[in-house]
Structure formats: structure tokens, C-alpha cells
Design an enzyme around this catalytic site. Structure first.
Site, PDB file in Angstrom:
ATOM      1  N   ASP A 207     -25.047  18.043 -23.215  1.00 16.99           N
ATOM      2  CA  ASP A 207     -23.690  18.718 -23.124  1.00 16.99           C
ATOM      3  C   ASP A 207     -23.454  19.589 -24.172  1.00 16.99           C
ATOM      4  O   ASP A 207     -22.757  19.382 -25.173  1.00 16.99           O
ATOM      5  CB  ASP A 207     -22.808  17.617 -22.883  1.00 16.99           C
ATOM      6  CG  ASP A 207     -21.438  18.293 -22.551  1.00 16.99           C
ATOM      7  OD1 ASP A 207     -21.251  19.432 -22.042  1.00 16.99           O
ATOM      8  OD2 ASP A 207     -20.509  17.541 -22.525  1.00 16.99           O
ATOM      9  N   MET A 208     -24.040  20.786 -24.222  1.00 17.07           N
ATOM     10  CA  MET A 208     -23.858  21.802 -25.450  1.00 17.07           C
ATOM     11  C   MET A 208     -22.643  22.885 -25.078  1.00 17.07           C
ATOM     12  O   MET A 208     -22.212  23.355 -25.870  1.00 17.07           O
ATOM     13  CB  MET A 208     -25.199  22.596 -25.859  1.00 17.07           C
ATOM     14  CG  MET A 208     -26.231  21.526 -26.196  1.00 17.07           C
ATOM     15  SD  MET A 208     -25.825  21.032 -27.871  1.00 17.07           S
ATOM     16  CE  MET A 208     -25.394  19.210 -27.385  1.00 17.07           C
ATOM     17  N   LYS A 209     -22.641  22.996 -23.949  1.00 17.79           N
ATOM     18  CA  LYS A 209     -21.576  24.167 -23.519  1.00 17.79           C
ATOM     19  C   LYS A 209     -21.791  25.402 -24.143  1.00 17.79           C
ATOM     20  O   LYS A 209     -20.714  26.025 -24.729  1.00 17.79           O
ATOM     21  CB  LYS A 209     -20.169  23.484 -23.966  1.00 17.79           C
ATOM     22  CG  LYS A 209     -19.682  22.419 -23.161  1.00 17.79           C
ATOM     23  CD  LYS A 209     -18.318  21.793 -23.382  1.00 17.79           C
ATOM     24  CE  LYS A 209     -17.716  20.646 -22.790  1.00 17.79           C
ATOM     25  NZ  LYS A 209     -18.653  19.284 -23.285  1.00 17.79           N
TER      26      LYS A 209
ATOM     27  N   GLY B 296     -25.023  37.151 -23.861  1.00 16.16           N
ATOM     28  CA  GLY B 296     -26.230  36.990 -23.259  1.00 16.16           C
ATOM     29  C   GLY B 296     -27.369  36.586 -23.687  1.00 16.16           C
ATOM     30  O   GLY B 296     -28.158  35.834 -23.557  1.00 16.16           O
TER      31      GLY B 296
ATOM     32  N   THR C 144     -11.529  18.971 -18.890  1.00 15.65           N
ATOM     33  CA  THR C 144     -10.657  17.887 -18.392  1.00 15.65           C
ATOM     34  C   THR C 144      -9.852  17.374 -19.377  1.00 15.65           C
ATOM     35  O   THR C 144      -8.702  16.776 -19.012  1.00 15.65           O
ATOM     36  CB  THR C 144     -11.744  16.766 -17.803  1.00 15.65           C
ATOM     37  OG1 THR C 144     -12.429  16.347 -18.748  1.00 15.65           O
ATOM     38  CG2 THR C 144     -12.446  17.038 -16.682  1.00 15.65           C
TER      39      THR C 144
ATOM     40  N   ARG D 250     -12.244   7.427 -15.411  1.00 12.43           N
ATOM     41  CA  ARG D 250     -11.751   5.941 -16.248  1.00 12.43           C
ATOM     42  C   ARG D 250     -11.630   4.880 -14.975  1.00 12.43           C
ATOM     43  O   ARG D 250     -11.052   5.030 -13.806  1.00 12.43           O
ATOM     44  CB  ARG D 250     -10.425   6.236 -16.741  1.00 12.43           C
ATOM     45  CG  ARG D 250     -10.364   7.392 -17.892  1.00 12.43           C
ATOM     46  CD  ARG D 250     -11.204   6.639 -19.095  1.00 12.43           C
ATOM     47  NE  ARG D 250     -11.021   7.456 -20.365  1.00 12.43           N
ATOM     48  CZ  ARG D 250     -12.132   8.381 -20.489  1.00 12.43           C
ATOM     49  NH1 ARG D 250     -13.040   8.558 -19.722  1.00 12.43           N
ATOM     50  NH2 ARG D 250     -12.082   9.103 -21.840  1.00 12.43           N
TER      51      ARG D 250
ATOM     52  N   GLY E 195     -17.596   7.428 -20.881  1.00 15.37           N
ATOM     53  CA  GLY E 195     -18.081   7.125 -22.532  1.00 15.37           C
ATOM     54  C   GLY E 195     -17.620   5.891 -22.832  1.00 15.37           C
ATOM     55  O   GLY E 195     -17.852   4.702 -22.971  1.00 15.37           O
TER      56      GLY E 195
END
Length: 238
Positions: free
Chosen positions: A61-63, A68, A116, A179, A208
Site C-alpha cells: 500500500d504505497m499510494k 507519469g 477513508t 471495524r 489492522g
């Protein structure tokens, strides 16, 4: 065998803590997310060890977000490690570059819609386009999927809207902000339970702290697995 619809976010400080958690969870979990928080603590090395030596699936998960050429180069570098999922921001030029960088690898490119942890007030503070958050998420998801993303990251509250898009046919929806009932929300603002997320059309849920902060992480993971297998998690018409 564990249900790989559950992805455990390994948001622990370093490789040693990560291996300790993985050993504690054992065969109860087959899919892990490793993000930016562990990058300087050996996250990529841990991803490779869990994948190659323990047979786990890995969501990196590096986002990624940049011009480009830089995104393409970064994704090409990650693709050599045979990981399963990689996140980039959902802007069209980023998604196109990531798709090029992934080349013929099996690694799935997942586009981030709106984090989120954000709500409309947060978007206003960042000068983001007006409108309901759910509508913006759906719009960004459709754009990202039409530019080559293999799936999207979105809260479970928007999963059903995204699943209804023509562009979402055969694509992945991965939902953080999940959750179990009664768990603390932490910094999440758009949340649902694991069963609700799957019923809304998610393919995977990311959990998590409710697992790794639990007194018995393995039991917490198994309880979520049981919830995912319950009738409450059945998705209508799928």
C-alpha cells in the site's frame, strides 16, 4: 484454510514486529497489507519474506502519486518482486503510468478514490471539488477503472455504488475502514463491519488495529473469518 478476503494491515513499526505478528496469526491469515508506515522499517524486505518464504499474499500500500514517468518507473521496480496488489492514487495519468509500469506482471493495480479517514469537511479544507463524498468516490472509481486500474480502494459505504458501475465488471473492490462491531473507530470516518462490507460488494476487507492490538490477535482474525462466512456477508445477486 484461511479466507483471503481478509487482509490484515500490518501497521507495526518494523520487520521484527511484523514477523512476530505473522507467526502469531499463523495459518489464520493468508493476506497482509504493508504500507508506508513500515517502509523505513524494512517493509519491502518483510513483504518479500512473507511472500517467498511463508507463501502469503501481499498488498503493498504505497499510494504512489507523481508525474507519469516517475510512477511508471516506481511500479516497474515493485513489479519485479511478484507481489499481489499495489496502490496508486486514482488520477488518470497516475493509473495509466502504473499500468505501463506493471507490464505483463500479475500484480494488480488498485486506485485510491478518497481516503477513508476523510469526510466532506476534510475535502473542503483541501479545496476539493464539491459534492457528496459517496458521489465523488463513485466518479473517481469509474475514471480510474476506465484508465486501466484492476480495482479500487474505497470505504465499505461506497462499495455498492462502485459495484453498480459498468466499469466495475470483473474488477476488485478493496475496503479499508472496516471495524468489527464494537471496535474503536480510530482515525476512520466512513466505516462498516466486515460482513456489511462484503454484502455491499467488496472483494476484500482490510483490518489492522482490531486484530494486532487485540489481546489474542489470532482469535480476533478467526472471529472476522467466521463473520465473513456468515449469511450476513452474502452479497445479493452475486
Amino acid at each position: 484454510m484461511s479466507d483471503d478476503r481478509l487482509i490484515v494491515a500490518m501497521d507495526v513499526p518494523n520487520v521484527l514486529d511484523g514477523l512476530e505478528l505473522a507467526n502469531c496469526l499463523g495459518d489464520a491469515v493468508s493476506f497482509y497489507k504493508i504500507g508506508l508506515g513500515m517502509l523505513t522499517g524494512g517493509g519491502l524486505a518483510l513483504a518479500n519474506e512473507l511472500k517467498q518464504d511463508h507463501g502469503k499474499r501481499i498488498f503493498l500500500d504505497m499510494k504512489f502519486f507523481d508525474i507519469g514517468a516517475t510512477v511508471e518507473a516506481a511500479v516497474r521496480g515493485v513489479a519485479q518482486f511478484d507481489l499481489d496488489f499495489l496502490t496508486v492514487h486514482g488520477d488518470p495519468h497516475v493509473v495509466r503510468a502504473a499500468r505501463e509500469g506493471a507490464g505483463g506482471s500479475d500484480m494488480k493495480i488498485l486506485a485510491v478514490t478518497i481516503l477513508t479517514s476523510l469526510d466532506r469537511d476534510d475535502l473542503d479544507a483541501s479545496c476539493m471539488k464539491g459534492g457528496e463524498v459517496a458521489d465523488l468516490v463513485q466518479e473517481r472509481a469509474g475514471i480510474a477503472l476506465s484508465h486501466g486500474a484492476d480495482g479500487v480502494i474505497a470505504s465499505p459505504q461506497e462499495a455498492a455504488l462502485i459495484r453498480a458501475l459498468p466499469e466495475a465488471e470483473g474488477k476488485l473492490i478493496v475496503t479499508p475502514g472496516v471495524r468489527p462491531a464494537g471496535a474503536a473507530l480510530g482515525d476512520q470516518k466512513r466505516v462498516m463491519t466486515p460482513a456489511q462490507a462484503i454484502a455491499n460488494g467488496a472483494d476484500h476487507v482490510v483490518v489492522g488495529r482490531p486484530i494486532w492490538q487485540a489481546a489474542d490477535p489470532r482469535k480476533a482474525a478467526l472471529d472476522i473469518q467466521a463473520e465473513l462466512a456468515s449469511p450476513q456477508a452474502k452479497t445479493p445477486n452475486r
